[in-house]
Design an enzyme around this catalytic site. Structure first.
Site, PDB file in Angstrom:
ATOM      1  N   TYR A  90       0.061 -19.839  48.926  1.00  0.00           N
ATOM      2  CA  TYR A  90       0.816 -19.972  47.671  1.00  0.00           C
ATOM      3  C   TYR A  90       2.182 -19.284  47.809  1.00  0.00           C
ATOM      4  O   TYR A  90       3.218 -19.861  47.431  1.00  0.00           O
ATOM      5  CB  TYR A  90      -0.003 -19.346  46.539  1.00  0.00           C
ATOM      6  N   SER A 143       7.830 -19.023  41.095  1.00  0.00           N
ATOM      7  CA  SER A 143       6.905 -17.964  40.686  1.00  0.00           C
ATOM      8  C   SER A 143       7.538 -16.629  41.045  1.00  0.00           C
ATOM      9  O   SER A 143       8.416 -16.570  41.917  1.00  0.00           O
ATOM     10  CB  SER A 143       5.599 -18.126  41.471  1.00  0.00           C
TER      11      SER A 143
HETATM   12  C1  BGC Z   1       0.428 -17.510  39.438  1.00  0.00           C
HETATM   13  C2  BGC Z   1      -0.471 -16.762  38.476  1.00  0.00           C
HETATM   14  C3  BGC Z   1      -0.230 -15.271  38.556  1.00  0.00           C
HETATM   15  C4  BGC Z   1       1.241 -14.947  38.446  1.00  0.00           C
HETATM   16  C5  BGC Z   1       1.549 -13.467  38.620  1.00  0.00           C
HETATM   17  C6  BGC Z   1       1.842 -17.078  39.215  1.00  0.00           C
HETATM   18  O1  BGC Z   1       2.681 -17.750  40.088  1.00  0.00           O
HETATM   19  O2  BGC Z   1       0.287 -18.892  39.223  1.00  0.00           O
HETATM   20  O3  BGC Z   1      -1.813 -17.072  38.765  1.00  0.00           O
HETATM   21  O4  BGC Z   1      -0.920 -14.623  37.508  1.00  0.00           O
HETATM   22  O5  BGC Z   1       1.958 -15.681  39.397  1.00  0.00           O
HETATM   23  O6  BGC Z   1       0.889 -12.928  39.719  1.00  0.00           O
END
Ligand code: BGC
Length: 261
Positions: A162, A149
């Site tokens: 996360y 991400s």
């Molecule tokens: C998340 C999303 C988020 C994006 C940008 C991703 O890793 O799963 O929910 O919109 O990052 O912030």
């Protein structure tokens, strides 16, 4: 329909969490590029089965296998079944399964912290280990691609679990890339920005929220799952054979700090 000229022809792929979202698009793209694909899922089989049908409808080869990626026994059973069904070990793993749920750190129940780390990070470890064991035993090269991400590098309020999982994924990937590169097994990360998938249902439903996110993206729009799938397909292909231990950001420029003067 895949032909022998397709870039991933003969490859045996497994995409975790591929009943929906980025995983589903990726499974479809890898199959279109010639790979046989395991569609991993948890929960009811309906969506995974519909993904398999879609792939088969386009002339591809796919099979749905249920497994909770954070469960060691279930992961091992899934890889054993894949080996049997596909006639050889997985040589293209996409660690895509991921979850998120906002909590300020002061309100974060341990259970929620553990759940996110278990699926996003421990799940990637367990599947990477099984895939690496299979390829090493057979003496074959391959690729392991993590869907991390932008939060591999961008701190995100209320998502410390996360962000910890995705930051962890970066150094996990780089460390294992060093271990396995001598055997021709490449590890890389693809780091999506804001992509319109079920994990971002709030952005799909709420135009104002979506606008706030789009303001954080120099390109001015959210991404499509197919755009992530395309990056994964390329990284998995022989054209990317010299790409090892890198993260490819596919984020419309979100990591460029657009609001910094
Ligand atoms: C998340 C999303 C988020 C994006 C940008 C991703 O890793 O799963 O929910 O919109 O990052 O912030």
């Amino acid at each position: 329909m895949p032909t022998n000229n397709e870039p991933l022809s003969g490859r045996r792929a497994l995409v975790t969490g591929s009943a929906t979202g980025i995983g589903r698009s990726t499974a479809k793209r890898l199959a279109a590029d010639g790979a046989s694909v395991i569609v991993n899922y948890v929960g009811p089989p309906d969506q995974a089965e519909s993904a398999v049908k879609e792939i088969e409808g386009e002339g591809g080869r796919a099979l749905a296998i249920a497994a909770d990626v954070s469960n060691e026994e279930q992961v091992q059973a899934m890889f054993a079944q894949a080996l049997e069904e596909l006639g050889g070990p997985i040589d293209l793993l996409v660690n895509n399964a991921g979850i998120e749920k906002p909590f300020n750190v002061v309100d974060m129940p341990l259970e929620e912290w553990n759940k996110v780390i278990a699926v996003n990070l421990t799940g990637a470890f367990l599947c990477t280990r099984e895939a690496a064991r299979g390829m090493t035993k057979a003496g074959i090269p391959g690729a392991i691609i993590n869907v991390s991400s932008v939060h591999e590098v961008i701190p995100w309020r209320e998502f410390s679990h996360y962000c910890a999982s995705k930051g962890g994924m970066k150094l996990f990937m780089q460390t294992v890339a060093r271990e396995l590169a001598p055997q021709g097994i490449r590890l890389v990360n693809v780091a999506p920005g804001a992509i319109l998938t079920p994990i971002n249902q709030d952005l799909i439903d709420d135009a104002e929220k979506r606008k706030a996110v789009e303001d954080e993206i120099p390109l001015g729009r959210t991404g499509k799952p197919e755009e992530i799938a395309a990056a994964i397909a390329w990284l998995a292909s022989p054209e990317a054979d010299y790409v090892v231990g890198s993260t490819l950001f596919v984020d419309g420029g979100m990591t460029l700090f657009p609001k910094f003067i």
